[in-house]
Write a protein that holds these residues in place. Structure first.
Motif: not given
Length: 81
Positions: A1-10, A15-20
């Motif tokens: 469950m932790a990996a399922v939450l970690f991977v999309p957030i990561f 992606v948002s950091g690069v776009l910003i």
């Protein structure tokens, strides 16, 4: 469950950091290296840390130690009545 939450957030964070980064660079909001100035003076940092620590300790007191009747209570018993 932790990996399922970690991977999309990561992935979203990357992606948002690069776009910003490129959006701000396109608007010339990122200063050139060495042009942004220095850090806050040590005395200023010390005062801010002191104030924030006192606020944090007050929050701990209000959240953990103080109850409406002034007594310490077991939260498990309080919510299972």
């Amino acid at each position: 469950m932790a990996a399922v939450l970690f991977v999309p957030i990561f992935i979203t964070t990357i992606v948002s950091g690069v776009l910003i980064h490129y959006f701000w660079g396109g608007l010339v909001l990122i200063p050139l290296p060495g042009e942004a100035g220095g850090t806050a003076p040590a005395a200023c940092t010390r005062y801010i840390n002191t104030v924030v620590t006192l606020v944090f300790l007050g929050q701990i007191y209000l959240g953990r130690l103080a109850t409406p009747d002034g007594k310490k209570s077991n939260q498990h018993e309080r919510y299972t009545r």
